[in-house]
Write an enzyme that holds these catalytic residues in place. Structure first.
Site, mmCIF file in Angstrom:
data_model
loop_
_atom_site.group_PDB
_atom_site.id
_atom_site.type_symbol
_atom_site.label_atom_id
_atom_site.label_comp_id
_atom_site.label_asym_id
_atom_site.label_seq_id
_atom_site.Cartn_x
_atom_site.Cartn_y
_atom_site.Cartn_z
ATOM 1 N N ASP A 79 -39.935 -12.437 10.462
ATOM 2 C CA ASP A 79 -40.061 -11.609 9.261
ATOM 3 C C ASP A 79 -39.341 -10.275 9.444
ATOM 4 O O ASP A 79 -39.109 -9.829 10.572
ATOM 5 C CB ASP A 79 -41.545 -11.381 8.898
ATOM 6 N N GLU A 144 -45.230 -10.127 11.979
ATOM 7 C CA GLU A 144 -45.241 -9.012 12.914
ATOM 8 C C GLU A 144 -45.117 -7.688 12.175
ATOM 9 O O GLU A 144 -45.722 -6.699 12.556
ATOM 10 C CB GLU A 144 -44.093 -9.153 13.923
HETATM 11 ZN ZN LIG Z 1 -39.528 -6.064 15.421
#
Ligand SMILES: [Zn+2]
Length: 386
Positions: A79, A144
């Site tokens: 992501d 993340e």
């Molecule tokens: Zn990163």
């Protein structure tokens, strides 16, 4: 900007091409947008066992080649943060573009070049050593940059439940400063956030003796908290830092004192302190000034450290040999998913490209860096699994 940027780039560079293919997928957190499928297809062809672990709305990929120890994992995220105002970019953020030797695109540095390098390093490693000892795996999450609750932490839980133990983990976050290879991280500070509400008594500004103004009550507390030396750090960690990120009180009129104040703050703390100790010290400062208050706490990551061991030695040596740089070893910067992996007992070291433009408009990277990263990751595989 990199003063040594090249003017020509090797267009046959497989790592660069894969990085571009990943950037073309607009995987704004937590949407993976097919990045993990692309990676999985390449690794499946090499004999990796592929598992798609979806938790909530988050796609995670766990893919492993080999059954025996030691298990070497490359960890990262597919992501990216949103591009912000696309019109402010020199090039469309999801159309990878090379200009002046730099690769532009959202995720170029954080961290699709690292993902591409994991894959091409694995391809080269398997081609050279089809019967390698031990195991090599990739752990890729698409959560993340967001809340990070359905990503790496859940994959680690699943692995723990079936006693799949990680020995070594390389996280591909952009750890470098001026030049790729100049910095590796062997730990990260912890992060503790708080939201304080301080309660006063609303009143007329002309009759302050009948009111209790939380802004005035809070002033010496702000002074005390910002002047405190929480610790002096240690051999591995810089001193703990405290920052106020929001301070708000409002009464709606100039002749009324507010009845409530809110303050948000964050600690980045070293291994000298625990969240509980920091909470107690903040509370005692509030108590000393006789405030009526509540504090909501969020301890989002404990500090972790890989002080020594084969992995740290190997990563340093691989960077030296492949990039001709002696890397400095540090624990500063933000948190990373390494915080979820280190508590399993794994050695964790982070190494990736320059972080100067991450999360910014016109995120970019020296277009030679994907290939450089691949060489370093390949060298790490060869040194640990031989
Ligand atoms: Zn990163």
């Amino acid at each position: 900007m990199n003063c040594c940027a090249p003017t020509s780039v090797n267009m046959d560079d497989a790592t660069l091409e894969l990085a571009k293919a990943l950037i073309r997928r607009p995987s704004i957190t937590p949407n993976d947008h097919g990045c993990q499928q692309l990676i999985a297809a390449r690794l499946r062809a090499l004999g990796f066992h592929v598992e798609n672990l979806r938790f909530g709305s988050v796609d995670n990929l766990w893919t492993r080649r080999g059954d025996s120890a030691p298990l070497l994992v490359f960890a990262g995220h597919s992501d990216v943060v949103p591009p912000g105002d696309s019109a402010a970019w020199k090039y469309d953020p999801f159309t990878p573009t090379i200009d002046g030797g730099m690769l532009y695109g959202r995720g170029a540095a954080d961290m699709k070049s690292s993902l591409a390098a994991f894959v091409t390093a694995a391809e080269a490693f398997v081609a050279r050593r089809p019967d390698h000892p031990g195991s090599v795996a990739l752990l890729i999450t698409s959560d993340e940059e967001g809340p990070a609750v359905d990503g790496t932490v859940k994959v680690i839980d699943a692995l723990r439940r079936r006693n799949e133990n990680i020995d070594y983990c390389v996280v591909g976050e952009p750890t470098s400063s001026a030049r790729t290879g100049d910095t590796i991280k062997n730990g990260r500070r912890g992060s503790l956030s708080g939201r304080a509400a301080v309660y006063g008594v609303q009143g007329h500004v002309a009759y302050p003796h009948l009111a209790a103004n939380p802004v005035h009550q809070m002033a010496p507390v702000v002074q005390a908290l910002t002047a405190t030396e929480w610790d002096t750090g240690n051999e591995h960690f810089p001193p703990t830092s405290f920052q106020i990120t929001r301070l708000h009180a409002d009464s709606g009129a100039v002749n009324i004192t507010p009845e409530r104040l809110e303050m948000d703050f964050n600690f980045r703390f070293s291994s000298q302190l625990t969240p509980e100790q920091l909470m107690a010290r903040v509370r005692s400062t509030f108590d000393k000034h006789h405030l009526h208050y509540d504090i909501d706490w969020n301890a989002s990551g404990l500090p972790y450290l890989t002080a020594a061991g084969p992995l740290l030695d190997v990563v340093k040596q691989a960077v030296r040999e492949e990039l001709d740089i002696d890397p400095c070893v540090s624990t500063d910067g933000g948190t990373s998913d390494g915080r979820f992996i280190a508590p399993t007992g794994a050695q964790v070291v982070e190494f990736g490209p320059t972080n100067e433009t991450i999360h910014k408009v016109n995120e970019c990277l020296d277009a030679r860096d994907p290939h450089r990263l691949s060489r370093v990751y390949l060298s790490i595989m060869e040194k640990l699994l031989f």
